[in-house]
Design a protein around this motif. Structure first.
Motif, PDB file in Angstrom:
ATOM      1  N   ALA A   3     -99.770  65.400 -10.734  1.00 29.43           N
ATOM      2  CA  ALA A   3    -100.748  65.320  -9.646  1.00 29.43           C
ATOM      3  C   ALA A   3    -100.730  63.948  -8.992  1.00 29.43           C
ATOM      4  O   ALA A   3    -100.809  63.817  -7.763  1.00 29.43           O
ATOM      5  CB  ALA A   3    -102.141  65.639 -10.179  1.00 29.43           C
ATOM      6  N   ILE A   4    -100.605  62.889  -9.818  1.00 32.62           N
ATOM      7  CA  ILE A   4    -100.571  61.522  -9.282  1.00 32.62           C
ATOM      8  C   ILE A   4     -99.306  61.310  -8.450  1.00 32.62           C
ATOM      9  O   ILE A   4     -99.337  60.705  -7.373  1.00 32.62           O
ATOM     10  CB  ILE A   4    -100.657  60.496 -10.430  1.00 32.62           C
ATOM     11  N   ILE A   5     -98.171  61.815  -8.929  1.00 35.83           N
ATOM     12  CA  ILE A   5     -96.903  61.643  -8.216  1.00 35.83           C
ATOM     13  C   ILE A   5     -96.935  62.355  -6.858  1.00 35.83           C
ATOM     14  O   ILE A   5     -96.414  61.856  -5.856  1.00 35.83           O
ATOM     15  CB  ILE A   5     -95.736  62.165  -9.077  1.00 35.83           C
ATOM     16  N   SER A   6     -97.567  63.539  -6.833  1.00 36.86           N
ATOM     17  CA  SER A   6     -97.589  64.314  -5.581  1.00 36.86           C
ATOM     18  C   SER A   6     -98.695  63.874  -4.627  1.00 36.86           C
ATOM     19  O   SER A   6     -98.774  64.349  -3.502  1.00 36.86           O
ATOM     20  CB  SER A   6     -97.756  65.805  -5.897  1.00 36.86           C
ATOM     21  N   LEU A   7     -99.557  62.939  -5.081  1.00 36.66           N
ATOM     22  CA  LEU A   7    -100.686  62.508  -4.257  1.00 36.66           C
ATOM     23  C   LEU A   7    -100.249  61.908  -2.915  1.00 36.66           C
ATOM     24  O   LEU A   7    -100.810  62.260  -1.865  1.00 36.66           O
ATOM     25  CB  LEU A   7    -101.542  61.518  -5.049  1.00 36.66           C
ATOM     26  N   PRO A   8     -99.263  60.985  -2.880  1.00 34.63           N
ATOM     27  CA  PRO A   8     -98.847  60.433  -1.577  1.00 34.63           C
ATOM     28  C   PRO A   8     -98.364  61.509  -0.599  1.00 34.63           C
ATOM     29  O   PRO A   8     -98.666  61.451   0.598  1.00 34.63           O
ATOM     30  CB  PRO A   8     -97.715  59.467  -1.942  1.00 34.63           C
ATOM     31  N   THR A   9     -97.652  62.505  -1.123  1.00 36.24           N
ATOM     32  CA  THR A   9     -97.177  63.590  -0.259  1.00 36.24           C
ATOM     33  C   THR A   9     -98.342  64.380   0.320  1.00 36.24           C
ATOM     34  O   THR A   9     -98.368  64.700   1.512  1.00 36.24           O
ATOM     35  CB  THR A   9     -96.249  64.535  -1.037  1.00 36.24           C
ATOM     36  N   ASN A  10     -99.318  64.685  -0.524  1.00 34.95           N
ATOM     37  CA  ASN A  10    -100.485  65.439  -0.050  1.00 34.95           C
ATOM     38  C   ASN A  10    -101.292  64.639   0.967  1.00 34.95           C
ATOM     39  O   ASN A  10    -101.816  65.191   1.936  1.00 34.95           O
ATOM     40  CB  ASN A  10    -101.376  65.829  -1.234  1.00 34.95           C
ATOM     41  N   ILE A  11    -101.383  63.314   0.734  1.00 32.26           N
ATOM     42  CA  ILE A  11    -102.104  62.465   1.684  1.00 32.26           C
ATOM     43  C   ILE A  11    -101.402  62.468   3.039  1.00 32.26           C
ATOM     44  O   ILE A  11    -102.043  62.585   4.095  1.00 32.26           O
ATOM     45  CB  ILE A  11    -102.238  61.024   1.135  1.00 32.26           C
ATOM     46  N   GLN A  12    -100.083  62.346   3.029  1.00 35.04           N
ATOM     47  CA  GLN A  12     -99.328  62.362   4.287  1.00 35.04           C
ATOM     48  C   GLN A  12     -99.487  63.690   5.012  1.00 35.04           C
ATOM     49  O   GLN A  12     -99.663  63.727   6.244  1.00 35.04           O
ATOM     50  CB  GLN A  12     -97.836  62.105   4.000  1.00 35.04           C
ATOM     51  N   ARG A  13     -99.439  64.778   4.243  1.00 36.12           N
ATOM     52  CA  ARG A  13     -99.616  66.094   4.849  1.00 36.12           C
ATOM     53  C   ARG A  13    -101.004  66.210   5.480  1.00 36.12           C
ATOM     54  O   ARG A  13    -101.169  66.729   6.589  1.00 36.12           O
ATOM     55  CB  ARG A  13     -99.394  67.183   3.800  1.00 36.12           C
ATOM     56  N   GLY A  14    -102.020  65.722   4.774  1.00 35.80           N
ATOM     57  CA  GLY A  14    -103.372  65.765   5.306  1.00 35.80           C
ATOM     58  C   GLY A  14    -103.537  64.910   6.549  1.00 35.80           C
ATOM     59  O   GLY A  14    -104.252  65.288   7.489  1.00 35.80           O
ATOM     60  N   MET A  15    -102.884  63.737   6.571  1.00 42.09           N
ATOM     61  CA  MET A  15    -102.980  62.849   7.736  1.00 42.09           C
ATOM     62  C   MET A  15    -102.358  63.493   8.972  1.00 42.09           C
ATOM     63  O   MET A  15    -102.911  63.416  10.072  1.00 42.09           O
ATOM     64  CB  MET A  15    -102.298  61.515   7.426  1.00 42.09           C
ATOM     65  N   VAL A  16    -101.216  64.154   8.777  1.00 42.84           N
ATOM     66  CA  VAL A  16    -100.564  64.837   9.908  1.00 42.84           C
ATOM     67  C   VAL A  16    -101.442  65.968  10.420  1.00 42.84           C
ATOM     68  O   VAL A  16    -101.620  66.153  11.635  1.00 42.84           O
ATOM     69  CB  VAL A  16     -99.175  65.366   9.488  1.00 42.84           C
ATOM     70  N   ALA A  17    -102.022  66.745   9.494  1.00 43.99           N
ATOM     71  CA  ALA A  17    -102.905  67.843   9.897  1.00 43.99           C
ATOM     72  C   ALA A  17    -104.124  67.305  10.641  1.00 43.99           C
ATOM     73  O   ALA A  17    -104.553  67.867  11.650  1.00 43.99           O
ATOM     74  CB  ALA A  17    -103.336  68.643   8.665  1.00 43.99           C
ATOM     75  N   ALA A  18    -104.683  66.181  10.135  1.00 45.73           N
ATOM     76  CA  ALA A  18    -105.849  65.593  10.804  1.00 45.73           C
ATOM     77  C   ALA A  18    -105.498  65.118  12.207  1.00 45.73           C
ATOM     78  O   ALA A  18    -106.289  65.270  13.149  1.00 45.73           O
ATOM     79  CB  ALA A  18    -106.385  64.434   9.964  1.00 45.73           C
ATOM     80  N   GLU A  19    -104.311  64.550  12.365  1.00 49.29           N
ATOM     81  CA  GLU A  19    -103.885  64.103  13.694  1.00 49.29           C
ATOM     82  C   GLU A  19    -103.807  65.274  14.664  1.00 49.29           C
ATOM     83  O   GLU A  19    -104.210  65.157  15.832  1.00 49.29           O
ATOM     84  CB  GLU A  19    -102.525  63.404  13.599  1.00 49.29           C
ATOM     85  N   ARG A  20    -103.291  66.398  14.208  1.00 52.50           N
ATOM     86  CA  ARG A  20    -103.168  67.579  15.079  1.00 52.50           C
ATOM     87  C   ARG A  20    -104.542  68.127  15.446  1.00 52.50           C
ATOM     88  O   ARG A  20    -104.784  68.541  16.578  1.00 52.50           O
ATOM     89  CB  ARG A  20    -102.317  68.644  14.396  1.00 52.50           C
ATOM     90  N   VAL A  21    -105.462  68.129  14.454  1.00 51.90           N
ATOM     91  CA  VAL A  21    -106.821  68.603  14.732  1.00 51.90           C
ATOM     92  C   VAL A  21    -107.503  67.695  15.756  1.00 51.90           C
ATOM     93  O   VAL A  21    -108.129  68.158  16.718  1.00 51.90           O
ATOM     94  CB  VAL A  21    -107.642  68.687  13.430  1.00 51.90           C
TER      95      VAL A  21
END
Length: 303
Positions: A11-29
């Motif tokens: 979960a810790i290793i995948s955290l940066p990837t999930n954060i980046q995915r969330g940031m991109v989604a937030a930008e689109r919203v």
């Protein structure tokens, strides 16, 4: 212990990837939320079409460096079928979107019976239109509710009458629960031709003043296209209509054919007049005849 710590480490290793995915989604919203709201329009009510719709020196662009329409002048009279044809990217669909007031022209004006449509209430103006696009949006609901969508009150007889006119009643009645059969998300349980006929019935049940068909048959096979085209031809009788067609064989009987090329009206007239003119339209027809079967062309064209 090793197995116990594997999950939190993953979960810790995948955290940066999930954060980046969330940031991109937030930008689109946020990009969507920052879009300007639709113009409110005027206060005058558009009751019905009396004489016609006219475009006066209309120009439009999506990007500052790419004009889509330039100085378009066009009149669509009441009871007239006007076909918009031309090369892809010429501005046909944009012109139809402007007429329906999904956009406002950059310059020039569009009038309904002499009144600038920007002075009209947007809701009352759009209620004048019945639209069928290349890919109609259907819902995971019954056939009845998809046809009656958006109407507060509509009875079974009106829905069935619209379905019959659209060549849809026969296949709807043959479904397990008839008009109460759920057709699946986006109409996945129906064929392409059946979806289009259902969309035509939806447009017709409102008894609109103006019908707008945007490439309504271009994605269908020959058999489905024939059924949909029969429904369209029946509906065009004594109605005001704007038809955007990729297959020119389907619009030869239109009262007026307008050739849109590079954002301008290149030619305007009947099929016979434009063929005699020996211009852009004739080249498009001759090119289409090389790809369409002869029986298809001769079968649709008027005598």
């Amino acid at each position: 212990l090793l197995f116990a710590i594997m999950q939190p480490i993953t979960a810790i290793i995948s955290l940066p990837t999930n954060i980046q995915r969330g940031m991109v989604a937030a930008e689109r919203v946020m990009e969507l939320l920052d879009q300007p709201t639709e113009p409110a329009g005027g206060t005058a009510t558009a009751a019905r079409l009396q004489n016609g719709i006219a475009l006066h020196d209309v120009s439009f662009r999506y990007r500052p460096d790419a004009p889509v329409l330039q100085g378009v002048n066009l009149t669509i009279r009441r009871g007239e079928t006007v076909a918009l044809v031309g090369p892809s990217g010429g501005g046909k669909s944009t012109l139809a979107d402007l007429v329906a007031r999904f956009y406002d022209p950059e310059s020039g004006s569009i009038t309904l019976d002499g009144t600038d449509i920007r002075q009209l209430d947007v809701g009352s103006y759009r209620r004048l239109f019945g639209m069928v696009t290349q890919e109609s949006l259907l819902f995971n609901d019954t056939a009845f509710n998809n046809i009656a969508y958006g109407l507060a009150r509509v009875d079974q007889a009106a829905v069935e009458a619209a379905a019959r006119a659209a060549n849809a009643h026969q296949f709807i009645a043959a479904m397990p629960n008839g008009y109460q059969t759920v057709i699946g998300d986006r109409g996945v349980l129906l064929s392409g031709g059946q979806r289009q006929r259902l969309a035509i019935a939806r447009a017709l049940v409102r008894d609109p003043e103006i019908l707008l068909f945007d490439e309504a048959t271009s994605a269908l096979d020959n058999e489905s296209e024939k059924l949909v085209q029969e429904a369209i031809n029946r509906l065009l009788t004594n109605r005001t209509a704007i038809v955007i067609a990729h297959r020119l064989s389907t619009i030869r009987a239109a009262h007026k054919i307008v050739v849109i090329d590079k954002g301008r009206v290149a030619e305007e007239g009947t099929h016979e007049e434009l063929m005699a003119h020996n211009g852009v339209y004739r080249k498009l027809v001759e090119l289409g005849e090389q790809h369409d079967p002869p029986e298809k062309i001769s079968g649709i064209a008027p005598p």
